[in-house]
Design a protein around this motif. Structure first.
Motif, PDB file in Angstrom:
ATOM      1  N   ASP A   1      43.182  -2.010   0.407  1.00 11.85           N
ATOM      2  CA  ASP A   1      41.947  -0.778  -0.436  1.00 11.85           C
ATOM      3  C   ASP A   1      41.277  -0.345  -0.090  1.00 11.85           C
ATOM      4  N   GLU A   2      40.841  -0.445   1.585  1.00 10.55           N
ATOM      5  CA  GLU A   2      40.283   0.405   1.741  1.00 10.55           C
ATOM      6  C   GLU A   2      40.310   1.438   2.569  1.00 10.55           C
ATOM      7  N   PRO A   3      40.502   2.410   1.649  1.00 10.00           N
ATOM      8  CA  PRO A   3      41.070   3.956   2.077  1.00 10.00           C
ATOM      9  C   PRO A   3      41.410   3.681   3.835  1.00 10.00           C
ATOM     10  N   HIS A   4      40.150   3.752   4.229  1.00  8.15           N
ATOM     11  CA  HIS A   4      39.738   4.377   5.799  1.00  8.15           C
ATOM     12  C   HIS A   4      40.805   2.756   6.645  1.00  8.15           C
ATOM     13  N   ILE A   5      40.928   1.839   6.576  1.00  7.56           N
ATOM     14  CA  ILE A   5      41.794   0.803   6.756  1.00  7.56           C
ATOM     15  C   ILE A   5      43.058   1.313   7.060  1.00  7.56           C
ATOM     16  N   ALA A   6      43.402   1.892   5.941  1.00  5.55           N
ATOM     17  CA  ALA A   6      44.999   2.034   5.286  1.00  5.55           C
ATOM     18  C   ALA A   6      45.476   3.094   5.917  1.00  5.55           C
ATOM     19  N   GLU A   7      44.114   4.425   5.791  1.00  4.71           N
ATOM     20  CA  GLU A   7      44.781   5.392   7.099  1.00  4.71           C
ATOM     21  C   GLU A   7      45.058   5.007   8.113  1.00  4.71           C
ATOM     22  N   ALA A   8      44.102   4.485   8.926  1.00  3.51           N
ATOM     23  CA  ALA A   8      44.494   3.385   9.784  1.00  3.51           C
ATOM     24  C   ALA A   8      44.742   3.160  10.452  1.00  3.51           C
ATOM     25  N   LEU A   9      45.638   2.274  10.326  1.00  2.00           N
ATOM     26  CA  LEU A   9      46.707   1.106   9.467  1.00  2.00           C
ATOM     27  C   LEU A   9      47.938   2.176  10.109  1.00  2.00           C
ATOM     28  N   VAL A  10      48.175   2.731   8.638  1.00  2.00           N
ATOM     29  CA  VAL A  10      49.644   4.444   8.668  1.00  2.00           C
ATOM     30  C   VAL A  10      49.337   4.554   9.773  1.00  2.00           C
ATOM     31  N   PHE A  11      48.537   5.061  11.147  1.00  2.00           N
ATOM     32  CA  PHE A  11      48.271   5.496  12.161  1.00  2.00           C
ATOM     33  C   PHE A  11      49.050   5.529  12.903  1.00  2.00           C
ATOM     34  N   LEU A  12      48.475   4.203  12.614  1.00  2.00           N
ATOM     35  CA  LEU A  12      48.578   3.255  14.535  1.00  2.00           C
ATOM     36  C   LEU A  12      49.999   2.819  13.956  1.00  2.00           C
ATOM     37  N   LEU A  13      51.047   2.543  13.115  1.00  2.00           N
ATOM     38  CA  LEU A  13      52.138   1.866  12.460  1.00  2.00           C
ATOM     39  C   LEU A  13      52.684   3.489  12.742  1.00  2.00           C
ATOM     40  N   GLU A  14      52.692   4.542  12.401  1.00  2.00           N
ATOM     41  CA  GLU A  14      53.661   5.237  12.690  1.00  2.00           C
ATOM     42  C   GLU A  14      53.169   5.950  14.341  1.00  2.00           C
TER      43      GLU A  14
ATOM     44  N   PHE B   1      57.277   3.078  13.545  1.00  2.00           N
ATOM     45  CA  PHE B   1      57.107   2.878  11.932  1.00  2.00           C
ATOM     46  C   PHE B   1      56.723   3.195  10.483  1.00  2.00           C
ATOM     47  N   ALA B   2      58.019   3.407   9.576  1.00  2.36           N
ATOM     48  CA  ALA B   2      58.139   3.399   8.636  1.00  2.36           C
ATOM     49  C   ALA B   2      56.525   2.971   7.325  1.00  2.36           C
ATOM     50  N   ALA B   3      55.461   3.699   7.141  1.00  2.00           N
ATOM     51  CA  ALA B   3      54.410   3.208   6.797  1.00  2.00           C
ATOM     52  C   ALA B   3      54.120   3.461   5.212  1.00  2.00           C
ATOM     53  N   LYS B   4      53.546   2.467   4.474  1.00  2.00           N
ATOM     54  CA  LYS B   4      53.286   3.414   2.940  1.00  2.00           C
ATOM     55  C   LYS B   4      52.534   1.842   2.635  1.00  2.00           C
ATOM     56  N   VAL B   5      51.159   3.084   2.165  1.00  2.00           N
ATOM     57  CA  VAL B   5      50.186   2.061   1.685  1.00  2.00           C
ATOM     58  C   VAL B   5      50.279   1.793  -0.218  1.00  2.00           C
ATOM     59  N   ILE B   6      50.234   0.650  -0.067  1.00  2.00           N
ATOM     60  CA  ILE B   6      50.205  -0.214  -1.830  1.00  2.00           C
ATOM     61  C   ILE B   6      48.539  -0.569  -2.162  1.00  2.00           C
ATOM     62  N   PRO B   7      47.216  -0.341  -2.748  1.00  2.00           N
ATOM     63  CA  PRO B   7      46.014  -0.873  -3.070  1.00  2.00           C
ATOM     64  C   PRO B   7      45.650  -1.483  -3.494  1.00  2.00           C
ATOM     65  N   ASP B   8      46.946  -1.816  -4.394  1.00  2.00           N
ATOM     66  CA  ASP B   8      46.529  -3.085  -5.552  1.00  2.00           C
ATOM     67  C   ASP B   8      47.836  -3.985  -5.413  1.00  2.00           C
ATOM     68  N   GLY B   9      47.159  -5.285  -5.430  1.00  2.00           N
ATOM     69  CA  GLY B   9      48.142  -6.593  -5.333  1.00  2.00           C
ATOM     70  C   GLY B   9      49.415  -6.270  -6.573  1.00  2.00           C
ATOM     71  N   GLY B  10      48.468  -5.908  -7.432  1.00  2.00           N
ATOM     72  CA  GLY B  10      49.735  -6.368  -8.551  1.00  2.00           C
ATOM     73  C   GLY B  10      50.560  -4.916  -8.375  1.00  2.00           C
ATOM     74  N   GLU B  11      50.618  -3.915  -8.130  1.00  2.00           N
ATOM     75  CA  GLU B  11      51.525  -2.905  -7.062  1.00  2.00           C
ATOM     76  C   GLU B  11      52.152  -3.463  -6.086  1.00  2.00           C
ATOM     77  N   ALA B  12      52.178  -4.417  -5.536  1.00  2.00           N
ATOM     78  CA  ALA B  12      52.702  -4.718  -3.964  1.00  2.00           C
ATOM     79  C   ALA B  12      53.815  -5.872  -4.482  1.00  2.00           C
TER      80      ALA B  12
END
Length: 118
Positions: free
Chosen positions: A9-22, A26-37
Motif C-alpha cells: 500500500d505504500e506507493p513509493h515502495i510499490a513503484e520501486a518494486l514494479v520497476f525492479l521486477l519489470e 517479470f510482468a508485475a501488477k500492484v494491488i494496494p489492498d489485502g481484500g482486493e488481493a
C-alpha cells in the motif's frame, strides 16, 4: 512470462518494486489492498506481500493462499520483522520473508530463487 503480484500500500515502495521486477523481465501488477488481493491470487506465479495493509492484513492474504490447489510462491516484504510475525507467516506456508528496509539486490535474489524453485 512470470507474473508477479505486489500487495503493497505504500506507493513509493510499490513503484520501486514494479520497476525492479519489470527490469528483470517479470510482468508485475500492484494491488494496494489485502481484500482486493485475495480475489486475484490465482492469477500470479509469485506474490510479494506486505503485512500491514488496508482491507485485509497480509496474514489474512497468506491464509487465503493456504486453500489454493495451485499456490503461487510467496515472499513477505514487511517492516514487521519481529520473530512472532515471521513464525506466524512461516506457519501459513510463505516461502520467504524479507524485512524493510531491504536491499534491492537481496530482494531480487530471493525473487529469482523462488521462481526457479520447483
Amino acid at each position: 512470462m512470470t507474473r508477479v503480484l505486489v500487495v503493497e500500500d505504500e506507493p513509493h515502495i510499490a513503484e520501486a518494486l514494479v520497476f525492479l521486477l519489470e527490469r528483470e523481465g517479470f510482468a508485475a501488477k500492484v494491488i494496494p489492498d489485502g481484500g482486493e488481493a485475495i480475489g486475484a491470487l490465482g492469477d500470479y506465479d509469485l506474490i510479494v506481500l506486505d503485512i500491514m495493509l488496508p482491507g485485509r492484513s497480509g496474514f489474512e492474504v497468506a491464509e487465503a493462499l493456504q486453500g489454493m490447489a495451485v499456490r503461487p510462491k510467496t515472499c513477505v516484504l514487511t517492516a514487521k520483522g519481529q520473530t512472532a510475525d515471521r513464525e506466524r507467516m512461516e506457519a501459513l506456508g510463505v516461502d520467504a520473508f524479507v524485512t524493510k528496509p531491504f536491499s534491492n539486490r537481496a530482494l531480487m535474489e530471493t525473487v529469482r530463487a523462488l521462481i526457479a524453485a520447483p
